[in-house]
Design a protein around this motif. Sequence first.
Motif, PDB file in Angstrom:
ATOM      1  N   GLN A   3      51.170  44.446  -6.241  1.00  0.00           N
ATOM      2  CA  GLN A   3      51.571  45.647  -6.962  1.00  0.00           C
ATOM      3  C   GLN A   3      51.124  45.507  -8.410  1.00  0.00           C
ATOM      4  O   GLN A   3      51.343  44.470  -9.039  1.00  0.00           O
ATOM      5  CB  GLN A   3      53.095  45.842  -6.911  1.00  0.00           C
ATOM      6  N   LEU A   4      50.525  46.554  -8.918  1.00  0.00           N
ATOM      7  CA  LEU A   4      49.997  46.551 -10.282  1.00  0.00           C
ATOM      8  C   LEU A   4      50.717  47.600 -11.118  1.00  0.00           C
ATOM      9  O   LEU A   4      50.912  48.730 -10.661  1.00  0.00           O
ATOM     10  CB  LEU A   4      48.500  46.846 -10.269  1.00  0.00           C
ATOM     11  N   VAL A   5      51.076  47.223 -12.332  1.00  0.00           N
ATOM     12  CA  VAL A   5      51.750  48.148 -13.230  1.00  0.00           C
ATOM     13  C   VAL A   5      51.049  48.111 -14.580  1.00  0.00           C
ATOM     14  O   VAL A   5      50.955  47.050 -15.206  1.00  0.00           O
ATOM     15  CB  VAL A   5      53.225  47.786 -13.402  1.00  0.00           C
ATOM     16  N   SER A  21      48.034  46.891 -20.840  1.00  0.00           N
ATOM     17  CA  SER A  21      48.393  45.707 -20.055  1.00  0.00           C
ATOM     18  C   SER A  21      48.445  46.070 -18.584  1.00  0.00           C
ATOM     19  O   SER A  21      48.832  47.178 -18.216  1.00  0.00           O
ATOM     20  CB  SER A  21      49.753  45.169 -20.492  1.00  0.00           C
ATOM     21  N   CYS A  22      48.088  45.108 -17.758  1.00  0.00           N
ATOM     22  CA  CYS A  22      48.148  45.264 -16.309  1.00  0.00           C
ATOM     23  C   CYS A  22      48.859  44.038 -15.774  1.00  0.00           C
ATOM     24  O   CYS A  22      48.330  42.919 -15.844  1.00  0.00           O
ATOM     25  CB  CYS A  22      46.754  45.383 -15.714  1.00  0.00           C
ATOM     26  N   SER A  71      40.679  40.900 -21.206  1.00  0.00           N
ATOM     27  CA  SER A  71      41.071  39.495 -21.255  1.00  0.00           C
ATOM     28  C   SER A  71      42.224  39.270 -20.295  1.00  0.00           C
ATOM     29  O   SER A  71      42.794  40.215 -19.748  1.00  0.00           O
ATOM     30  CB  SER A  71      41.464  39.095 -22.671  1.00  0.00           C
ATOM     31  N   ARG A  72      42.584  38.005 -20.118  1.00  0.00           N
ATOM     32  CA  ARG A  72      43.650  37.674 -19.186  1.00  0.00           C
ATOM     33  C   ARG A  72      44.553  36.613 -19.790  1.00  0.00           C
ATOM     34  O   ARG A  72      44.124  35.804 -20.607  1.00  0.00           O
ATOM     35  CB  ARG A  72      43.047  37.162 -17.882  1.00  0.00           C
ATOM     36  N   ASP A  73      45.805  36.639 -19.348  1.00  0.00           N
ATOM     37  CA  ASP A  73      46.769  35.605 -19.694  1.00  0.00           C
ATOM     38  C   ASP A  73      47.235  35.026 -18.366  1.00  0.00           C
ATOM     39  O   ASP A  73      48.076  35.617 -17.684  1.00  0.00           O
ATOM     40  CB  ASP A  73      47.928  36.201 -20.493  1.00  0.00           C
ATOM     41  N   ALA A  74      46.673  33.883 -18.002  1.00  0.00           N
ATOM     42  CA  ALA A  74      46.964  33.309 -16.695  1.00  0.00           C
ATOM     43  C   ALA A  74      48.443  32.968 -16.552  1.00  0.00           C
ATOM     44  O   ALA A  74      49.037  33.152 -15.481  1.00  0.00           O
ATOM     45  CB  ALA A  74      46.112  32.061 -16.475  1.00  0.00           C
ATOM     46  N   ALA A  75      49.050  32.490 -17.627  1.00  0.00           N
ATOM     47  CA  ALA A  75      50.454  32.087 -17.559  1.00  0.00           C
ATOM     48  C   ALA A  75      51.368  33.272 -17.262  1.00  0.00           C
ATOM     49  O   ALA A  75      52.370  33.137 -16.558  1.00  0.00           O
ATOM     50  CB  ALA A  75      50.868  31.413 -18.864  1.00  0.00           C
ATOM     51  N   LYS A  76      51.005  34.429 -17.807  1.00  0.00           N
ATOM     52  CA  LYS A  76      51.821  35.619 -17.610  1.00  0.00           C
ATOM     53  C   LYS A  76      51.342  36.469 -16.446  1.00  0.00           C
ATOM     54  O   LYS A  76      52.011  37.446 -16.077  1.00  0.00           O
ATOM     55  CB  LYS A  76      51.837  36.468 -18.884  1.00  0.00           C
ATOM     56  N   GLY A  77      50.207  36.114 -15.871  1.00  0.00           N
ATOM     57  CA  GLY A  77      49.678  36.914 -14.774  1.00  0.00           C
ATOM     58  C   GLY A  77      49.385  38.335 -15.204  1.00  0.00           C
ATOM     59  O   GLY A  77      49.676  39.300 -14.492  1.00  0.00           O
ATOM     60  N   CYS A  96      44.350  49.993 -13.627  1.00  0.00           N
ATOM     61  CA  CYS A  96      43.798  48.692 -13.306  1.00  0.00           C
ATOM     62  C   CYS A  96      43.770  48.532 -11.784  1.00  0.00           C
ATOM     63  O   CYS A  96      44.503  49.217 -11.057  1.00  0.00           O
ATOM     64  CB  CYS A  96      44.580  47.566 -13.956  1.00  0.00           C
ATOM     65  N   ALA A  97      42.918  47.634 -11.338  1.00  0.00           N
ATOM     66  CA  ALA A  97      42.746  47.420  -9.910  1.00  0.00           C
ATOM     67  C   ALA A  97      42.406  45.963  -9.660  1.00  0.00           C
ATOM     68  O   ALA A  97      41.852  45.289 -10.541  1.00  0.00           O
ATOM     69  CB  ALA A  97      41.638  48.322  -9.369  1.00  0.00           C
ATOM     70  N   ALA A  98      42.743  45.474  -8.476  1.00  0.00           N
ATOM     71  CA  ALA A  98      42.509  44.077  -8.112  1.00  0.00           C
ATOM     72  C   ALA A  98      41.525  43.991  -6.956  1.00  0.00           C
ATOM     73  O   ALA A  98      41.629  44.745  -5.984  1.00  0.00           O
ATOM     74  CB  ALA A  98      43.821  43.401  -7.742  1.00  0.00           C
ATOM     75  N   SER A  99      40.600  43.046  -7.087  1.00  0.00           N
ATOM     76  CA  SER A  99      39.546  42.872  -6.084  1.00  0.00           C
ATOM     77  C   SER A  99      39.452  41.419  -5.662  1.00  0.00           C
ATOM     78  O   SER A  99      39.514  40.527  -6.508  1.00  0.00           O
ATOM     79  CB  SER A  99      38.206  43.321  -6.667  1.00  0.00           C
ATOM     80  N   PRO A 100      39.230  41.147  -4.390  1.00  0.00           N
ATOM     81  CA  PRO A 100      39.019  39.763  -3.944  1.00  0.00           C
ATOM     82  C   PRO A 100      37.611  39.268  -4.240  1.00  0.00           C
ATOM     83  O   PRO A 100      37.305  38.098  -4.029  1.00  0.00           O
ATOM     84  CB  PRO A 100      39.264  39.845  -2.438  1.00  0.00           C
ATOM     85  N   LYS A 101      36.755  40.126  -4.773  1.00  0.00           N
ATOM     86  CA  LYS A 101      35.376  39.769  -5.040  1.00  0.00           C
ATOM     87  C   LYS A 101      35.189  39.286  -6.475  1.00  0.00           C
ATOM     88  O   LYS A 101      36.023  39.534  -7.350  1.00  0.00           O
ATOM     89  CB  LYS A 101      34.471  40.984  -4.802  1.00  0.00           C
ATOM     90  N   THR A 102      34.078  38.597  -6.698  1.00  0.00           N
ATOM     91  CA  THR A 102      33.705  38.189  -8.056  1.00  0.00           C
ATOM     92  C   THR A 102      32.430  38.888  -8.491  1.00  0.00           C
ATOM     93  O   THR A 102      31.872  38.578  -9.546  1.00  0.00           O
ATOM     94  CB  THR A 102      33.517  36.669  -8.140  1.00  0.00           C
TER      95      THR A 102
END
Length: 124
Positions: A3-5, A21-22, A71-77, A96-102
Amino acid sequence: QVQLVESGGGLVQPGGSLRLSCAASGRTFSSYSVGWFRQAPGKQRDFVAGISWTTGNTNYADSVKGRFTISRDAAKGTVFLQMNGLKPEDTAVYSCAASPKTYGLQYRLSYDYWGQGTQVTVSS
């Protein structure tokens, strides 16, 4: 399931800045690339920026290069879209959207999960 917000949209004057933010819930972004898209009234949804979660590589639409930064914040996801030098033509709903691809992150079909979007309005 992911789920993305999105958050951070609003009204800003031309030349101003916003940071979107996403945030992900359910599963983290650890195995997904993330993209930002935007859709203005009466227009198709267009790619804005993307980031590979595994490599951190980024790519941008030509219309936003030099003004927007993903950019991304790995700790905060969380993934961010810093938008500077905003123009009236940047007005749109940003999702925003999430993809399993690179790869192929500029294509809508690369993405499995989408957020509801946040409105960005650039106007004086």
